[in-house]
Design a protein around this motif. Structure first.
Motif, PDB file in Angstrom:
ATOM      1  N   LEU A  63       1.354  -1.117  -0.059  1.00  0.00           N
ATOM      2  CA  LEU A  63       0.022  -0.231  -0.040  1.00  0.00           C
ATOM      3  C   LEU A  63       0.852   1.149   0.088  1.00  0.00           C
ATOM      4  N   LEU A  64       1.866   1.266   0.866  1.00  0.00           N
ATOM      5  CA  LEU A  64       2.479   2.183   1.687  1.00  0.00           C
ATOM      6  C   LEU A  64       3.889   2.460  -0.381  1.00  0.00           C
ATOM      7  N   PHE A  65       4.368   1.246  -1.173  1.00  0.00           N
ATOM      8  CA  PHE A  65       4.561   2.073  -2.448  1.00  0.00           C
ATOM      9  C   PHE A  65       3.531   1.908  -3.256  1.00  0.00           C
ATOM     10  N   ALA A  66       2.347   1.909  -3.634  1.00  0.00           N
ATOM     11  CA  ALA A  66       1.609   2.590  -3.963  1.00  0.00           C
ATOM     12  C   ALA A  66       0.995   3.674  -4.225  1.00  0.00           C
ATOM     13  N   ALA A  67       0.681   3.910  -2.917  1.00  0.00           N
ATOM     14  CA  ALA A  67       0.943   5.311  -2.507  1.00  0.00           C
ATOM     15  C   ALA A  67       1.606   6.074  -2.925  1.00  0.00           C
ATOM     16  N   ALA A  68       2.871   5.884  -2.691  1.00  0.00           N
ATOM     17  CA  ALA A  68       4.332   6.413  -2.472  1.00  0.00           C
ATOM     18  C   ALA A  68       4.449   6.938  -4.488  1.00  0.00           C
ATOM     19  N   TYR A  69       4.527   5.926  -4.901  1.00  0.00           N
ATOM     20  CA  TYR A  69       4.056   5.627  -6.590  1.00  0.00           C
ATOM     21  C   TYR A  69       3.381   7.032  -7.410  1.00  0.00           C
ATOM     22  N   GLY A  70       1.876   6.384  -6.412  1.00  0.00           N
ATOM     23  CA  GLY A  70       0.570   7.923  -7.477  1.00  0.00           C
ATOM     24  C   GLY A  70       1.071   9.059  -6.876  1.00  0.00           C
ATOM     25  N   LEU A  71       1.621   8.877  -5.644  1.00  0.00           N
ATOM     26  CA  LEU A  71       1.670  10.811  -5.486  1.00  0.00           C
ATOM     27  C   LEU A  71       3.082  11.442  -5.893  1.00  0.00           C
ATOM     28  N   GLY A  72       3.603  10.366  -6.245  1.00  0.00           N
ATOM     29  CA  GLY A  72       4.888  10.687  -7.070  1.00  0.00           C
ATOM     30  C   GLY A  72       4.622  11.006  -8.516  1.00  0.00           C
ATOM     31  N   ARG A  73       4.122  10.311  -9.086  1.00  0.00           N
ATOM     32  CA  ARG A  73       3.992  10.601 -10.095  1.00  0.00           C
ATOM     33  C   ARG A  73       2.664  11.839 -10.383  1.00  0.00           C
ATOM     34  N   ARG A  74       1.575  11.776  -9.484  1.00  0.00           N
ATOM     35  CA  ARG A  74       1.029  12.752  -9.947  1.00  0.00           C
ATOM     36  C   ARG A  74       1.206  14.603 -10.411  1.00  0.00           C
ATOM     37  N   ARG A  75       2.177  14.735  -8.879  1.00  0.00           N
ATOM     38  CA  ARG A  75       2.826  15.759  -8.993  1.00  0.00           C
ATOM     39  C   ARG A  75       4.323  15.938  -9.039  1.00  0.00           C
ATOM     40  N   PRO A  76       5.002  15.895 -10.618  1.00  0.00           N
ATOM     41  CA  PRO A  76       6.274  15.629 -10.734  1.00  0.00           C
ATOM     42  C   PRO A  76       7.058  16.639  -9.897  1.00  0.00           C
ATOM     43  N   GLN A  77       6.634  18.194  -9.946  1.00  0.00           N
ATOM     44  CA  GLN A  77       7.265  19.120  -9.279  1.00  0.00           C
ATOM     45  C   GLN A  77       8.007  17.925  -8.005  1.00  0.00           C
ATOM     46  N   ARG A  78       7.258  17.921  -6.835  1.00  0.00           N
ATOM     47  CA  ARG A  78       7.602  16.910  -5.534  1.00  0.00           C
ATOM     48  C   ARG A  78       8.284  16.239  -5.795  1.00  0.00           C
ATOM     49  N   LYS A  79       9.258  16.295  -4.472  1.00  0.00           N
ATOM     50  CA  LYS A  79      10.200  15.343  -5.189  1.00  0.00           C
ATOM     51  C   LYS A  79      10.108  14.134  -4.247  1.00  0.00           C
ATOM     52  N   ALA A  80       9.587  13.043  -4.828  1.00  0.00           N
ATOM     53  CA  ALA A  80       9.342  11.771  -5.208  1.00  0.00           C
ATOM     54  C   ALA A  80       9.705  11.294  -4.528  1.00  0.00           C
ATOM     55  N   VAL A  81      11.226  10.884  -3.962  1.00  0.00           N
ATOM     56  CA  VAL A  81      11.953   9.593  -2.971  1.00  0.00           C
ATOM     57  C   VAL A  81      11.398  10.279  -1.451  1.00  0.00           C
ATOM     58  N   VAL A  82      11.653  12.099  -1.922  1.00  0.00           N
ATOM     59  CA  VAL A  82      11.738  13.048  -0.366  1.00  0.00           C
ATOM     60  C   VAL A  82      10.349  12.543   0.421  1.00  0.00           C
ATOM     61  N   PHE A  83       9.230  12.711  -0.152  1.00  0.00           N
ATOM     62  CA  PHE A  83       8.140  12.743  -0.163  1.00  0.00           C
ATOM     63  C   PHE A  83       7.716  11.104   0.401  1.00  0.00           C
ATOM     64  N   ALA A  84       8.519  10.265   0.004  1.00  0.00           N
ATOM     65  CA  ALA A  84       8.458   8.651   0.338  1.00  0.00           C
ATOM     66  C   ALA A  84       8.889   8.500   1.063  1.00  0.00           C
ATOM     67  N   ALA A  85      10.085   8.971   1.597  1.00  0.00           N
ATOM     68  CA  ALA A  85      10.945   8.744   2.892  1.00  0.00           C
ATOM     69  C   ALA A  85       9.904   9.234   4.158  1.00  0.00           C
ATOM     70  N   ALA A  86       9.087  10.754   3.874  1.00  0.00           N
ATOM     71  CA  ALA A  86       8.052  11.052   4.954  1.00  0.00           C
ATOM     72  C   ALA A  86       7.045  10.646   5.624  1.00  0.00           C
ATOM     73  N   LEU A  87       6.609  10.037   4.388  1.00  0.00           N
ATOM     74  CA  LEU A  87       5.088   9.015   4.168  1.00  0.00           C
ATOM     75  C   LEU A  87       5.794   7.210   4.995  1.00  0.00           C
TER      76      LEU A  87
END
Length: 136
Positions: A63-87
């Motif tokens: 579920l976290l993989f899917a959430a981090a991937y989906g939200l990282g793809r939705r907003r490309p300007q957001r740093k996906a890896v940093v957001f995933a670490a915070a998540l």
């Protein structure tokens, strides 16, 4: 990362934790109804923690993989890896707090819990890394 992104990561972690709990409960119900029906209630009460211990960690990671991937793809300007670490960090903290509140500190002071949180964080980071690669 913006402060609002930190809040979003915490809110998504709450939602993932709730969804993981709901799916784990559904698995326990399915076990009692379909796989091994007809036993006394005490049997299922004893079996539920074993099912949850086996199912919740991989479900949380997926579920976290899917959430981090989906939200990282939705907003490309957001740093996906940093957001995933915070998540992943928010999920681990929330799971630890809720686990300690419901079952005591013994529930979180064991290697199984540490492995579960490492798996969850790895799932989130994996989703973030994949989203970052796809955003390039």
């Amino acid at each position: 990362m913006k402060p609002l992104d930190s809040l979003k990561a915490a809110l998504v972690a709450v939602m993932v934790l709730a969804l993981n709990l709901a799916l784990t409960t559904a698995l326990i119900f399915a076990y009692a109804s379909v796989i091994d029906p007809g036993r006394p209630p005490a049997f299922y009460t004893a079996k539920a923690p074993q099912i949850a211990e086996a199912a919740a960690p991989p479900l949380g990671a997926l579920l976290l993989f899917a959430a981090a991937y989906g939200l990282g793809r939705r907003r490309p300007q957001r740093k996906a890896v940093v957001f995933a670490a915070a998540l992943g960090a928010a999920y681990a903290v929330l799971d630890a707090v809720s686990g300690a509140a419901s079952a005591g500190t013994g529930a979180i002071a064991n290697p199984i819990f540490a492995i579960s949180m490492a798996l969850a964080t790895a799932g989130a980071l994996g989703g973030g890394v994949l989203a970052a690669r796809r955003n390039r």
